[in-house]
Design a protein around this motif. Structure first.
Motif, PDB file in Angstrom:
ATOM      1  N   LEU A  19       2.334   9.810  -5.546  1.00 45.88           N
ATOM      2  CA  LEU A  19       2.822   8.785  -5.195  1.00 45.88           C
ATOM      3  C   LEU A  19       1.917   7.812  -6.021  1.00 45.88           C
ATOM      4  O   LEU A  19       0.757   7.379  -5.690  1.00 45.88           O
ATOM      5  N   PRO A  20       2.256   7.208  -7.169  1.00 45.82           N
ATOM      6  CA  PRO A  20       1.194   6.047  -8.028  1.00 45.82           C
ATOM      7  C   PRO A  20       1.386   4.795  -7.037  1.00 45.82           C
ATOM      8  O   PRO A  20       2.411   4.299  -6.760  1.00 45.82           O
ATOM      9  N   ILE A  21       0.252   4.376  -6.684  1.00 42.45           N
ATOM     10  CA  ILE A  21       0.159   3.167  -5.855  1.00 42.45           C
ATOM     11  C   ILE A  21      -0.137   1.743  -6.886  1.00 42.45           C
ATOM     12  O   ILE A  21       0.951   0.880  -6.799  1.00 42.45           O
ATOM     13  N   ARG A  22      -1.128   1.862  -7.700  1.00 42.56           N
ATOM     14  CA  ARG A  22      -1.413   0.752  -8.544  1.00 42.56           C
ATOM     15  C   ARG A  22      -2.341   1.260  -9.620  1.00 42.56           C
ATOM     16  O   ARG A  22      -3.074   2.113  -9.567  1.00 42.56           O
ATOM     17  N   GLN A  23      -2.154   0.524 -10.720  1.00 33.57           N
ATOM     18  CA  GLN A  23      -2.979   0.678 -11.756  1.00 33.57           C
ATOM     19  C   GLN A  23      -4.120  -0.397 -12.129  1.00 33.57           C
ATOM     20  O   GLN A  23      -3.695  -1.528 -11.912  1.00 33.57           O
ATOM     21  N   THR A  24      -5.433   0.225 -12.145  1.00 37.59           N
ATOM     22  CA  THR A  24      -6.461  -0.976 -12.280  1.00 37.59           C
ATOM     23  C   THR A  24      -7.012  -0.775 -13.416  1.00 37.59           C
ATOM     24  O   THR A  24      -6.859   0.353 -14.432  1.00 37.59           O
ATOM     25  N   LYS A  25      -8.138  -1.424 -14.007  1.00 37.68           N
ATOM     26  CA  LYS A  25      -8.701  -1.177 -15.086  1.00 37.68           C
ATOM     27  C   LYS A  25      -9.602   0.163 -14.863  1.00 37.68           C
ATOM     28  O   LYS A  25      -9.964   0.742 -15.967  1.00 37.68           O
ATOM     29  N   ALA A  26      -9.979   0.488 -13.607  1.00 36.88           N
ATOM     30  CA  ALA A  26     -10.703   1.835 -13.437  1.00 36.88           C
ATOM     31  C   ALA A  26      -9.711   3.201 -13.701  1.00 36.88           C
ATOM     32  O   ALA A  26     -10.427   4.073 -13.831  1.00 36.88           O
ATOM     33  N   GLY A  27      -8.306   2.841 -13.594  1.00 39.08           N
ATOM     34  CA  GLY A  27      -7.676   4.002 -13.836  1.00 39.08           C
ATOM     35  C   GLY A  27      -6.290   3.899 -12.761  1.00 39.08           C
ATOM     36  O   GLY A  27      -5.855   2.545 -12.503  1.00 39.08           O
ATOM     37  N   LEU A  28      -5.990   5.039 -12.263  1.00 37.64           N
ATOM     38  CA  LEU A  28      -4.748   4.916 -11.456  1.00 37.64           C
ATOM     39  C   LEU A  28      -5.071   5.312 -10.018  1.00 37.64           C
ATOM     40  O   LEU A  28      -5.710   6.457  -9.823  1.00 37.64           O
ATOM     41  N   VAL A  29      -4.616   4.620  -9.083  1.00 38.99           N
ATOM     42  CA  VAL A  29      -4.619   5.001  -7.503  1.00 38.99           C
ATOM     43  C   VAL A  29      -3.274   5.541  -7.343  1.00 38.99           C
ATOM     44  O   VAL A  29      -2.316   5.184  -7.446  1.00 38.99           O
ATOM     45  N   CYS A  30      -3.500   6.738  -6.776  1.00 39.80           N
ATOM     46  CA  CYS A  30      -2.314   7.574  -6.200  1.00 39.80           C
ATOM     47  C   CYS A  30      -2.685   8.051  -4.649  1.00 39.80           C
ATOM     48  O   CYS A  30      -3.794   8.336  -4.522  1.00 39.80           O
ATOM     49  N   ALA A  31      -1.502   8.022  -4.035  1.00 41.17           N
ATOM     50  CA  ALA A  31      -1.391   8.655  -2.744  1.00 41.17           C
ATOM     51  C   ALA A  31      -1.029  10.018  -2.860  1.00 41.17           C
ATOM     52  O   ALA A  31       0.015  10.492  -3.470  1.00 41.17           O
ATOM     53  N   VAL A  32      -1.731  10.996  -2.527  1.00 41.97           N
ATOM     54  CA  VAL A  32      -1.261  12.416  -2.599  1.00 41.97           C
ATOM     55  C   VAL A  32      -1.233  13.230  -1.195  1.00 41.97           C
ATOM     56  O   VAL A  32      -1.987  12.852  -0.338  1.00 41.97           O
ATOM     57  N   CYS A  33      -0.119  14.284  -1.064  1.00 41.48           N
ATOM     58  CA  CYS A  33      -0.083  15.038   0.111  1.00 41.48           C
ATOM     59  C   CYS A  33      -1.213  16.196   0.122  1.00 41.48           C
ATOM     60  O   CYS A  33      -1.604  16.758   1.014  1.00 41.48           O
ATOM     61  N   ASP A  34      -1.778  16.662  -0.980  1.00 37.49           N
ATOM     62  CA  ASP A  34      -2.609  17.615  -1.388  1.00 37.49           C
ATOM     63  C   ASP A  34      -3.864  17.199  -2.187  1.00 37.49           C
ATOM     64  O   ASP A  34      -3.358  17.461  -3.279  1.00 37.49           O
TER      65      ASP A  34
END
Length: 563
Positions: free
Chosen positions: A104-119
């Motif tokens: 689940l993509p949460i937000r995109q920042t300058k450092a990259g992509l924050v994702c929530a993952v089940c595994d």
């Protein structure tokens, strides 16, 4: 958050999974038998063992994400603290890829992509996401239930990826045709309704087909509330999905059917009783949730008054006799009887039960499901029990004179018999037995006592409001009410002002004089006086005590006691 870039080290996933399983075993969160079953399933499905354990109900969501967080170094995703703000359609990856990988993509920042993952240990899928987006990843571990809600919100029909009406219709038709698949529209509707029911503490889920739509309603704290209204063409696949998991006959649509099944929610198993019935607009289905974790089978935790708990505890220690629990349908009689059965766990007593249906399973009780169509009635089972040397017998319900006669006979021959019966209150139980043909001498010899209960909604402690302090809140049947509270509604109680239910009750154990008075058909006033001398506090007074304590409202008590 754990960070992943294009330049990755050697895949440590296998070693981390072994470390995770060993940690779960050492902590006692899983056992060897469950692990063995999960490993067998894992070899055939290709899913990681810990994921299989979670889906089989042997490992809770919370325990799984805590283990993942410890092994991977990721933080746990809190949807409230980190709401979804990313646009998944701008990333160049499909919803199907994210669904399969449970990302689940949460937000995109300058450092990259924050994702929530089940595994977070699924390095192959995460590497694919890095390659597809060209972004480094910062990972948060998501509970499966949180991920599912977030994914459905992100890709909800009408609010996400652009699609023509014909394409959406085609997708729904494909879902209907492939309803046996776990991701069919019917399966998703049933799963989401069940998840919402567990979150709200509902006791039943109703799927009700109507002329132009399908209504999904929940029974929460005894009241029906609307949950969702969907297109009528989802009714057949939803009911079919329910039939499949409950092992009912898919081809039979003309007759009612009953069955049982188990759902896994949050990594724990919840038993469900299923009933389908034909209607003029298609089959309806009702799912009764038998969530043992939500109902503590402990006399001291049922919310009963101290006087009634004392009566029940002494009844459980009675060597023989008939003790009855009464109340209307849905008043918690079975829960109270099961809490009584739980008091015999670890004892040397042999406990047998005949029920219709068996709602919860006990290791220390030999439970029998009634089957009247086969001749296995309550009375027939009771006669059989008397030849099996029991100490305690539970009868699900005394419905007829034959069952009453066998139950009182068992009570008179040295057995403790616990049963439910329909009567207006605790003192009305003995006259009800007389109406069923029980002789006066049998009442005097075998009847030991009774309790009655009703369920009232519990005021939400976060938003209840007290009447003006220092003033009497009124009089009820000659009793002054010093304090009373009113429901208001807040986010924690979903705006209803009430959260959960609690019993109002009364009970007594009869002494020789009261037993004799029952046998001699004493007047109601005389019986009430003698029972009061033994400590009987009426349901109304028990409820008024709760009103003054702020547990429930006066309106709830009066509606429950007087109807």
């Amino acid at each position: 958050m754990a960070r992943m870039t294009r330049a990755r080290n050697a895949d440590p996933g296998a070693d981390q999974r072994r470390e995770l399983i060993e940690a779960l075993l050492d902590a006692g969160l899983i056992d060897g038998a469950a692990l063995g079953r999960a490993e067998l399933v894992s070899t055939r499905t290709g899913q990681p063992v810990e994921q299989v354990l979670n889906q089989l109900g042997a490992l809770s969501d919370d325990d799984l994400v805590a283990a993942y967080a410890k092994v991977s170094g990721c933080e746990v995703w809190d949807p409230r603290a980190a709401p979804i703000a990313a646009d998944p359609f701008a990333l160049g990856v499909s919803a199907e890829f994210l669904r399969r990988g449970r990302i689940l993509p949460i937000r995109q920042t300058k450092a990259g992509l924050v994702c929530a993952v089940c595994d977070p240990l699924d390095n192959e899928t995460l590497s694919g996401l890095v390659f597809a987006t060209g972004l480094s990843l910062s990972l948060l571990v998501a509970r499966p239930s949180d991920w599912r809600r977030g994914f459905e919100a992100l890709f909800a029909e009408g609010g996400g990826e652009p699609a023509h009406l014909d394409e959406r219709r085609l997708e729904r038709e494909i879902d209907q045709v492939s309803d046996g698949a776990s991701e069919g529209a019917g399966a998703r509707l049933v799963a989401s309704a069940f998840e919402a029911a567990i979150a709200l503490g509902a006791s039943d889920i109703h799927f009700e087909p109507r002329r132009n739509d399908l209504a999904v309603r929940l029974r929460v704290d005894g009241r029906m509330v609307d949950h969702q209204v969907v297109s009528a063409d989802l009714a057949p696949p939803a009911v079919s999905r329910i039939k499949v998991i409950a092992n009912l006959n898919l081809g039979e649509r003309r007759l009612p059917q009953d069955g049982r099944t188990t759902f896994v929610i949050g990594g724990r198993s919840v038993d469900v009783r299923v009933a389908t019935s034909p209607t003029v607009f298609g089959e309806s289905a009702v799912l009764r949730i038998l969530d043992r974790a939500a109902v503590p089978l402990d006399l001291n935790r049922l919310g009963l008054s101290a006087d009634v708990v004392s009566v029940l505890s002494r009844a459980a220690r009675t060597p023989h006799g008939l003790f009855l629990v009464t109340g209307p349908t849905g008043s918690g009689k079975t829960t109270t009887l099961y809490a009584l059965l739980q008091t015999f766990a670890g004892s040397s007593k042999k406990v047998l039960s005949i029920e219709d249906p068996v709602e919860y399973h006990f290791e220390h009780v030999s439970q029998t499901q009634a089957a009247p169509h086969l001749g296995l009635t309550f009375a027939a089972a009771l006669r059989s029990f008397l030849r099996q040397d029991p100490d305690v017998i539970l009868v699900g319900e005394i419905r007829d004179p034959e069952t009453a006669a066998v139950a009182i006979q068992a009570a008179m021959t040295g057995h403790l018999v616990l049963a439910s019966i329909h009567a207006n209150d605790a003192l009305a139980v003995a006259p009800r037995l007389r109406d069923m043909g029980i002789e006066p001498y049998q009442l005097a010899a075998g009847f030991r006592g009774a309790m009655a209960q009703r369920l009232v909604r519990r005021l939400c402690p976060d938003c209840r409001v007290e009447d003006a302090s220092g003033q009497s809140a009124g009089w009820v049947e000659g009793r002054a009410i010093a304090r009373r509270f009113h429901p208001v509604g807040c986010p924690k109680c979903k705006g209803m002002g009430y959260r959960g239910r609690v019993p109002v009750s009364e009970g007594f154990l009869a002494d020789d004089d009261l037993q004799r008075a029952f046998a001699e058909q004493g007047s109601p006033s005389e019986l009430a006086r003698m029972a009061k001398a033994l400590g009987l506090v009426g349901m109304l007074n028990d409820g008024l005590d709760m009103v003054e304590a702020g547990i429930t409202s006066l309106e709830e008590v009066l509606a429950a006691v007087h109807g």
